[in-house]
Design a protein around this motif. Structure first.
Motif, short mmCIF file in Angstrom:
data_model
loop_
_atom_site.label_atom_id
_atom_site.label_comp_id
_atom_site.label_asym_id
_atom_site.label_seq_id
_atom_site.Cartn_x
_atom_site.Cartn_y
_atom_site.Cartn_z
N THR A 73 1.01 -1.18 0.13
CA THR A 73 0.70 -0.11 -0.12
C THR A 73 0.83 1.49 -0.20
O THR A 73 0.67 2.71 -0.86
CB THR A 73 -1.18 0.22 1.21
N VAL A 74 1.81 1.57 0.72
CA VAL A 74 2.62 2.38 0.46
C VAL A 74 3.87 2.69 -0.37
O VAL A 74 3.54 3.44 -0.94
CB VAL A 74 3.47 2.45 2.23
N GLY A 102 2.07 5.36 -2.23
CA GLY A 102 3.16 7.03 -1.90
C GLY A 102 3.79 6.96 -2.56
O GLY A 102 4.08 6.89 -3.57
N ASN A 103 3.87 8.77 -2.24
CA ASN A 103 5.44 9.53 -3.33
C ASN A 103 6.51 8.69 -3.31
O ASN A 103 6.36 8.78 -2.06
CB ASN A 103 4.46 10.82 -3.48
N ARG A 118 -0.20 8.61 -4.29
CA ARG A 118 -1.10 8.08 -6.44
C ARG A 118 -2.17 6.85 -5.72
O ARG A 118 -1.87 6.71 -6.33
CB ARG A 118 0.40 7.33 -5.79
N ILE A 119 -2.86 7.10 -4.84
CA ILE A 119 -4.24 6.46 -4.48
C ILE A 119 -5.54 7.77 -4.64
O ILE A 119 -5.71 8.05 -4.13
CB ILE A 119 -3.55 5.38 -3.44
N ARG A 150 10.08 7.16 0.74
CA ARG A 150 11.89 7.51 1.46
C ARG A 150 11.42 7.25 2.84
O ARG A 150 12.47 7.20 3.46
CB ARG A 150 12.67 8.88 0.69
N ARG A 151 10.40 8.03 2.33
CA ARG A 151 10.54 8.21 4.52
C ARG A 151 9.93 7.23 5.84
O ARG A 151 10.81 6.55 6.72
CB ARG A 151 9.46 9.56 4.34
N TRP A 152 9.22 6.32 4.79
CA TRP A 152 8.54 4.94 5.26
C TRP A 152 9.19 3.54 5.50
O TRP A 152 8.74 2.90 6.25
CB TRP A 152 6.87 5.50 5.27
#
Length: 408
Positions: free
Chosen positions: A123-124, A128-129, A251-252, A134-136
């Motif tokens: 999901t991430v 995610g962008n 991006r969702i 990069r962060r998570w």
């Protein structure tokens, strides 16, 4: 005519050296690299020594052995250094066999681990962008940031695409979420809930990472389950829960994007179905080889052998399907109909296999200590989640015919 033979740089391992010698007669394991097999051996050692002794007791108590979470995370099986040199990503084939090994031991453990390594991580990474990933992502891979995927609702399962009722309303740089989610496995152990919600402004589905202890979030464990008893499934209430814009997965922006996540998640469940068959088959084979009736082991009776052959054939065919599916995914081929067909078909074979395992163990098959009862019961949950057989066959049927038969 000259018949070419395939040669390998490495000598063929003996049956004693192979991980899956008992349940993989066509040696799909040989498609794994030495480094991948080593990771799986580390996992098996942990499962055999630390997890298996706890399973019967915790399954009967309907509790998850939380003492296994940190040691399991410490194995570093999501992005192990040996498989990620020079920026490489672990292969889908390795990830499939990792799910297989976990489910071969216990479906609840597999469900917990894949909730982090598969559902939440996917999901991430797909939703995610670049900055969010990069962060998570490093925190997810190390289990420093744990999470679950929250899609299903009390009134919307198979019809979730059009029926999703959890709402999201933007208010400045915040979003306000309201609604209810159901069957969210391991939510009570998670730091974050990846919540799918419908934007009140445009009617499209968005996704948000909601910290589990945010005011307005209430989790209640669902009691009375007869399947996946160790998994703590939750009902989740969201009452005016505030989430900042930077925790919306950028991006969702529609259910089409959610469907993209499900496409890869279903392949993981198909590997579960193969792994559960392996666990049930091995437990049944051990029992009938040791149990004596009429002066000889049960394994020496014709009808017992017939059931064993059915189980092993189902398992072997299921492995063939999921191995090829993972190979295609490693080549960048992700199609709804492929993962849907694999999920539906392997789960149908799983039902047949665990029933045969239960049968050959006889009356003792209902005892948790003999393991087949656990696989028999847990198979029922796997048969249903990530899309029922009927929904998945409709996905395949649509691809075959070009016509949708989904109810309107």
């Amino acid at each position: 005519m000259t018949i070419a033979t395939h040669t390998s740089d490495r000598s063929a391992p003996s049956a004693q050296e192979r991980l899956y010698a008992q349940c993989d007669p066509l040696d799909y394991e040989a498609l794994l690299t030495d480094a991948e097999q080593e990771q799986l051996r580390r996992l098996r050692t942990f499962l055999d020594t630390e997890a298996k002794p706890l399973l019967a007791d915790y399954w009967e108590r309907a509790e998850f052995p939380t003492q296994l979470i940190q040691p399991l995370a410490a194995l570093d099986l999501i992005t192990p250094a040996a498989l990620t040199a020079n920026g490489a990503a672990p292969r889908s084939l390795y990830e499939g066999f990792r799910n297989f090994e976990l489910a071969r031991t216990d479906a609840s453990l597999a469900t917990y681990y894949n909730g982090q390594s598969g559902l939440f991580r996917t999901t991430v990474t797909r939703g995610g962008n670049e900055e969010q990933i990069r962060r998570w992502l490093p925190l997810i891979d190390s289990f420093e940031m744990t999470g679950v995927f929250a899609l299903t609702e009390p009134d919307h399962g198979s019809d979730i695409a059009g029926g999703l009722a959890t709402s999201a309303r933007r208010d400045g740089d915040r979003w306000i979420l309201n609604g209810t989610k159901r069957w969210i496995g391991s939510a009570v152990f998670a730091d974050y809930l990846a919540v799918a919600a419908r934007d009140e402004a445009d009617g499209q589905v968005k996704a948000f990472l909601v910290k589990a202890d945010t005011p307005g979030v209430e989790l209640r464990t669902i009691p009375g389950k007869m399947s996946l008893r160790m998994v703590q499934n939750s009902d989740i209430e969201l009452n005016n829960v505030e989430v900042t814009e930077d925790f919306r997965l950028a991006r969702i922006n529609s259910f089409t994007d959610i469907a993209d996540l499900l496409r890869s998640m279903r392949s993981g469940v198909a590997w579960f179905a193969a792994g559960v068959q392996a666990g049930a088959y091995e437990a049944a084979l051990k029992y009938v080889s040791e149990r004596q009736q009429f002066g000889r082991p049960l394994a020496g009776f014709q009808m017992i052998q017939d059931h064993l052959v059915t189980m092993l054939s189902n398992l072997t065919a299921s492995l063939g399907m999921v191995v090829r599916l993972s190979q295609q995914q490693d080549q960048g081929v992700y199609r709804d109909q492929d993962s849907a067909m694999a999920k539906a078909w392997t789960c149908s074979r799983m039902r047949e296999t665990v029933a045969a395992a239960r049968e050959v163990v006889g009356g003792n098959g209902i005892l948790v200590e003999n393991h087949v009862a656990r696989f028999f019961a847990d198979a029922e949950a796997i048969y249903t989640y990530e899309g029922t057989r009927e929904i998945n066959t409709l996905v395949v049927g649509r691809a075959i015919t070009g016509r949708s038969a989904f109810a309107r």
